[in-house]
Enzyme design. Sequence first.
Site, PDB file in Angstrom:
ATOM      1  N   GLU A 140       1.442 -17.982 -27.226  1.00 59.22           N
ATOM      2  CA  GLU A 140       0.837 -16.705 -27.111  1.00 59.22           C
ATOM      3  C   GLU A 140       1.830 -15.999 -28.233  1.00 59.22           C
ATOM      4  O   GLU A 140       1.660 -15.025 -28.131  1.00 59.22           O
ATOM      5  CB  GLU A 140       1.453 -15.899 -25.909  1.00 59.22           C
ATOM      6  CG  GLU A 140       1.225 -16.728 -25.117  1.00 59.22           C
ATOM      7  CD  GLU A 140      -0.225 -15.969 -24.738  1.00 59.22           C
ATOM      8  OE1 GLU A 140      -0.738 -15.937 -25.546  1.00 59.22           O
ATOM      9  OE2 GLU A 140      -0.835 -17.167 -23.535  1.00 59.22           O
ATOM     10  N   THR A 182      -1.128  -8.709 -22.581  1.00 56.45           N
ATOM     11  CA  THR A 182      -1.576  -9.441 -21.526  1.00 56.45           C
ATOM     12  C   THR A 182      -0.210 -11.250 -20.948  1.00 56.45           C
ATOM     13  O   THR A 182       0.488 -11.108 -20.018  1.00 56.45           O
ATOM     14  CB  THR A 182      -2.160  -9.412 -20.258  1.00 56.45           C
ATOM     15  OG1 THR A 182      -2.955  -8.443 -19.993  1.00 56.45           O
ATOM     16  CG2 THR A 182      -2.503  -9.977 -18.546  1.00 56.45           C
ATOM     17  N   GLY A 183      -1.153 -11.728 -22.042  1.00 58.94           N
ATOM     18  CA  GLY A 183      -0.385 -13.650 -21.846  1.00 58.94           C
ATOM     19  C   GLY A 183       0.846 -13.258 -22.230  1.00 58.94           C
ATOM     20  O   GLY A 183       1.643 -13.620 -22.145  1.00 58.94           O
ATOM     21  N   ARG A 184       1.147 -12.391 -23.393  1.00 57.26           N
ATOM     22  CA  ARG A 184       2.865 -12.093 -24.168  1.00 57.26           C
ATOM     23  C   ARG A 184       4.034 -12.171 -22.721  1.00 57.26           C
ATOM     24  O   ARG A 184       5.182 -12.384 -22.728  1.00 57.26           O
ATOM     25  CB  ARG A 184       2.978 -11.787 -25.140  1.00 57.26           C
ATOM     26  CG  ARG A 184       1.952 -12.195 -26.492  1.00 57.26           C
ATOM     27  CD  ARG A 184       1.771 -11.131 -27.264  1.00 57.26           C
ATOM     28  NE  ARG A 184       0.868 -12.159 -28.680  1.00 57.26           N
ATOM     29  CZ  ARG A 184       0.295 -11.336 -29.434  1.00 57.26           C
ATOM     30  NH1 ARG A 184      -0.197 -10.326 -29.481  1.00 57.26           N
ATOM     31  NH2 ARG A 184      -0.024 -12.208 -30.195  1.00 57.26           N
ATOM     32  N   THR A 191      -4.591 -25.046 -22.956  1.00 59.19           N
ATOM     33  CA  THR A 191      -3.572 -25.388 -21.313  1.00 59.19           C
ATOM     34  C   THR A 191      -4.452 -26.140 -20.625  1.00 59.19           C
ATOM     35  O   THR A 191      -5.406 -24.917 -20.350  1.00 59.19           O
ATOM     36  CB  THR A 191      -2.532 -24.003 -21.268  1.00 59.19           C
ATOM     37  OG1 THR A 191      -1.563 -24.322 -22.690  1.00 59.19           O
ATOM     38  CG2 THR A 191      -1.697 -24.581 -20.092  1.00 59.19           C
ATOM     39  N   GLU A 193      -7.054 -22.799 -32.897  1.00 57.32           N
ATOM     40  CA  GLU A 193      -8.135 -23.937 -33.707  1.00 57.32           C
ATOM     41  C   GLU A 193      -6.996 -24.329 -34.551  1.00 57.32           C
ATOM     42  O   GLU A 193      -5.894 -24.439 -34.863  1.00 57.32           O
ATOM     43  CB  GLU A 193      -9.289 -23.479 -34.136  1.00 57.32           C
ATOM     44  CG  GLU A 193     -10.254 -23.343 -33.255  1.00 57.32           C
ATOM     45  CD  GLU A 193     -11.649 -22.439 -34.002  1.00 57.32           C
ATOM     46  OE1 GLU A 193     -11.706 -22.847 -35.026  1.00 57.32           O
ATOM     47  OE2 GLU A 193     -12.759 -21.946 -33.554  1.00 57.32           O
ATOM     48  N   GLN A 237      25.890 -26.494 -24.026  1.00 58.28           N
ATOM     49  CA  GLN A 237      26.751 -26.514 -24.575  1.00 58.28           C
ATOM     50  C   GLN A 237      28.281 -26.669 -23.582  1.00 58.28           C
ATOM     51  O   GLN A 237      29.240 -27.214 -23.423  1.00 58.28           O
ATOM     52  CB  GLN A 237      27.218 -25.402 -25.694  1.00 58.28           C
ATOM     53  CG  GLN A 237      28.599 -25.094 -26.114  1.00 58.28           C
ATOM     54  CD  GLN A 237      28.384 -26.622 -27.632  1.00 58.28           C
ATOM     55  OE1 GLN A 237      27.719 -26.780 -27.575  1.00 58.28           O
ATOM     56  NE2 GLN A 237      29.408 -27.079 -28.321  1.00 58.28           N
ATOM     57  N   THR A 295       2.956 -16.587 -32.404  1.00 57.67           N
ATOM     58  CA  THR A 295       4.382 -17.004 -32.991  1.00 57.67           C
ATOM     59  C   THR A 295       5.726 -15.623 -32.484  1.00 57.67           C
ATOM     60  O   THR A 295       4.895 -14.390 -32.889  1.00 57.67           O
ATOM     61  CB  THR A 295       4.773 -18.275 -34.387  1.00 57.67           C
ATOM     62  OG1 THR A 295       4.263 -17.146 -35.068  1.00 57.67           O
ATOM     63  CG2 THR A 295       3.329 -18.772 -34.137  1.00 57.67           C
TER      64      THR A 295
END
Length: 389
Positions: free
Chosen positions: A362, A240-242, A158, A127, A335, A364
């Site tokens: 997911e 799992t998302g990480r 998303t 949120e 670079q 910081t």
Amino acid sequence: MTVAPPEVDTAELVALTREICARSLRSRVDSDEREERFPRDVFALLGESGLLSLPYPEEYGGGGVPAAAYLRVLEEVARTWASVAVGLSVHVLACLPVARFGSEDQRAELLPWMLSGATLGAYCLSEAHAGSDPAAMQTRAHRVENGYRLRGAKAWTTHGGHADFYTVMARTSESARSGISCFIVPADSAGLTASPPERKLGLTGSATATMNFDDVFVPVSRRVGAEGDGLAIALSALDTGRLGIAAVATGLAQAALDEAAAYARDRVAFGQPIIRHEGVGFLLADMDAAVESARALYLSAAARKDAGEPFTREASIAKLVATDGAMRVTTDAVQVLGGAGYTRDFPVERYLREAKVMQIFEGTNQIQRLIIAREIERAGKSRDERGAA
């Protein structure tokens, strides 16, 4: 009892993914990202190919592959199109609460639809004022006859406005630890609307919007787990998302490395390809080491997941290292290309813009460090207790 994951020819699966990406995705990445166009048809294609449901049981329409194989596929998609890879990871995340915590009736009813390849899921946790602290969320689910009424807003969603279903965490009591519950909300629910999509630095082909819940009715049968289980479900899903984001970041970094290495082999300065100059060659070597390290870490964490072992710490380490690494690798790719890298004639400037958000969503990378530190402390206490015994 731990059940061994099924045997899967990962190399063959990755090769199939690479072929799909080359045939159907690569030619449109630049235009869709430039026009900020959400590629819904690409997700339909991935669904038809079975790539949207890989890590879930075959009996419900999934691919039945282990986490390690799924993550290699995710990395391959990201190597071509990071926005789509993030979307694939989010869809898999949105299905996880039902697959892992749903009742048998819910799995039998909902998973075949969720994993059909024709539907796309979204995950509503954050949120505006409760991003890294999900326990501070204010979206509420009020109990009514036969169900709940959801009121509030979920930020940074998303697929917001494009998904077919939303996995939503909402507050059902004031309890800090057991005041949140999990719900599956169909996209056509009355009172559910999407705000205009966010205007973002990168991943512009991925629609991100706030979802608004204005007295949205959800039947009790669409609550996943018991009332109050939502925070535990959310945190479990984030592990799992990480891993998914670690794989995406690795694929993005690999794409940047590929582009930089190709340019360095072809660009001649002072009578030889610039890759032979130590200043460039060593930079590429460090980039290669970062990509290989990230891949090894997420695959190691995936192996623990596939073995049924705890992987919270390992997922956070993989996410931290892979996304910080992707930021460095994409910066260094610009670079290597010099002034050309700063133009839109080459994709490395887009890779740089896309890498930044991976250090943020997911959880910081500051949150990942906090999780890792807590796991270190917990492991030390456990060792001390065993020693005292």
